[in-house]
Design a protein around this motif. Structure first.
Motif, PDB file in Angstrom:
ATOM      1  N   TRP A  75       0.823  -1.202   0.000  1.00 41.71           N
ATOM      2  CA  TRP A  75       0.000   0.000   0.000  1.00 41.71           C
ATOM      3  C   TRP A  75       0.857   1.251   0.000  1.00 41.71           C
ATOM      4  CZ3 TRP A  75      -3.733  -1.348   4.572  1.00 41.71           C
ATOM      5  CH2 TRP A  75      -4.580  -2.386   4.173  1.00 41.71           C
ATOM      6  N   VAL A  76       0.342   2.266  -0.665  1.00 41.27           N
ATOM      7  CA  VAL A  76       0.925   3.600  -0.610  1.00 41.27           C
ATOM      8  C   VAL A  76      -0.163   4.494  -0.028  1.00 41.27           C
ATOM      9  CG1 VAL A  76       1.923   5.477  -1.931  1.00 41.27           C
ATOM     10  CG2 VAL A  76       2.314   3.126  -2.650  1.00 41.27           C
ATOM     11  N   MET A  77       0.016   4.870   1.239  1.00 37.50           N
ATOM     12  CA  MET A  77      -1.045   5.591   1.940  1.00 37.50           C
ATOM     13  C   MET A  77      -0.607   7.003   2.308  1.00 37.50           C
ATOM     14  SD  MET A  77      -2.480   2.718   4.508  1.00 37.50           S
ATOM     15  CE  MET A  77      -4.058   3.473   4.707  1.00 37.50           C
ATOM     16  N   ASN A  78      -1.567   7.909   2.253  1.00 44.74           N
ATOM     17  CA  ASN A  78      -1.306   9.233   2.777  1.00 44.74           C
ATOM     18  C   ASN A  78      -1.847   9.299   4.208  1.00 44.74           C
ATOM     19  OD1 ASN A  78      -4.078   9.661   2.569  1.00 44.74           O
ATOM     20  ND2 ASN A  78      -3.893  10.691   0.588  1.00 44.74           N
ATOM     21  N   VAL A  79      -1.676  10.410   4.861  1.00 50.13           N
ATOM     22  CA  VAL A  79      -2.050  10.546   6.269  1.00 50.13           C
ATOM     23  C   VAL A  79      -3.557  10.352   6.461  1.00 50.13           C
ATOM     24  CG1 VAL A  79      -2.113  12.139   8.217  1.00 50.13           C
ATOM     25  CG2 VAL A  79      -0.099  12.051   6.763  1.00 50.13           C
ATOM     26  N   ARG A 131       5.475  -2.277   9.823  1.00 53.09           N
ATOM     27  CA  ARG A 131       6.265  -3.509   9.870  1.00 53.09           C
ATOM     28  C   ARG A 131       6.149  -4.288   8.568  1.00 53.09           C
ATOM     29  NH1 ARG A 131       4.887  -5.956  15.867  1.00 53.09           N
ATOM     30  NH2 ARG A 131       5.805  -4.237  17.051  1.00 53.09           N
ATOM     31  N   GLY A 132       4.943  -4.339   8.018  1.00 50.20           N
ATOM     32  CA  GLY A 132       4.751  -5.046   6.754  1.00 50.20           C
ATOM     33  C   GLY A 132       5.527  -4.412   5.619  1.00 50.20           C
ATOM     34  N   VAL A 133       5.495  -3.090   5.556  1.00 45.24           N
ATOM     35  CA  VAL A 133       6.233  -2.379   4.503  1.00 45.24           C
ATOM     36  C   VAL A 133       7.733  -2.646   4.641  1.00 45.24           C
ATOM     37  CG1 VAL A 133       6.895  -0.074   3.689  1.00 45.24           C
ATOM     38  CG2 VAL A 133       4.501  -0.603   4.139  1.00 45.24           C
ATOM     39  N   LEU A 134       8.231  -2.611   5.869  1.00 47.09           N
ATOM     40  CA  LEU A 134       9.668  -2.841   6.076  1.00 47.09           C
ATOM     41  C   LEU A 134      10.060  -4.287   5.773  1.00 47.09           C
ATOM     42  CD1 LEU A 134      10.403  -0.719   9.248  1.00 47.09           C
ATOM     43  CD2 LEU A 134      10.899  -0.181   6.870  1.00 47.09           C
ATOM     44  N   TRP A 170       5.706   3.694  -4.060  1.00 48.68           N
ATOM     45  CA  TRP A 170       5.930   2.795  -2.932  1.00 48.68           C
ATOM     46  C   TRP A 170       7.195   3.155  -2.165  1.00 48.68           C
ATOM     47  CZ3 TRP A 170       9.643  -1.164  -2.105  1.00 48.68           C
ATOM     48  CH2 TRP A 170       9.375  -1.965  -0.996  1.00 48.68           C
ATOM     49  N   MET A 171       8.246   3.500  -2.885  1.00 51.54           N
ATOM     50  CA  MET A 171       9.511   3.827  -2.224  1.00 51.54           C
ATOM     51  C   MET A 171       9.391   5.096  -1.381  1.00 51.54           C
ATOM     52  SD  MET A 171      12.381   2.683  -1.491  1.00 51.54           S
ATOM     53  CE  MET A 171      12.901   1.443  -2.609  1.00 51.54           C
TER      54      MET A 171
END
Length: 138
Positions: free
Chosen positions: A8-12, A59-62, A94-95
């Motif tokens: 996911w790419v999420m904003n605030v 944690r999932g993204v990392l 994503w990055m």
């Protein structure tokens, strides 16, 4: 709720909505209504949830960032797409999201690439057991 959160790419704003859904579910599990005015901290304590959904997303993204360079999914995320972008502001990639998560952990992208080489060290960074204060391991 977290299915596929690694990509996911999420904003605030979106992140707050996911956290609100989590708290709504926890309140429902505890049988508490919002008008009862019980704090989120107390609701988490009652449910035994120490880690919020936002931290689990991080944690999932990392974990996804730390996977091997040879894996197909990683090569797809690191690849460049040819073509012309539409008008307007470029979408968040994503990055960019990975860099935000690393910033919250106190790392930059170069330090993170060094940490990834040591799997046990990287796991502790992902779990939040270890804060990067002294720089990457040598």
């Amino acid at each position: 709720l977290l299915y596929g959160c690694e990509a996911w790419v999420m904003n605030v704003r979106e992140r707050r909505k996911v956290e609100a859904v989590e708290m709504s579910c926890l309140r429902n599990i505890c049988g508490v209504r919002r008008v009862d005015r019980i704090s989120n901290v107390e609701i988490r304590r009652r449910c035994g949830k120490n880690v919020g959904v936002g931290e689990r997303m991080d944690r999932g993204v990392l974990r996804w960032f730390g996977m091997g360079e040879e894996r197909l999914a990683r090569r797809v995320y690191d690849s460049d797409v040819r073509g012309v972008r539409g008008r307007g502001r470029p979408r968040k990639c994503w990055m960019d999201g990975v860099c935000e998560v690393l910033g919250r952990k106190g790392l930059d992208i170069q330090e993170a690439r060094v940490y990834v080489q040591d799997r046990s060290e990287w796991r502790s960074v992902c779990r939040g057991d270890r804060r990067a204060v002294g720089g990457p391991p040598v």
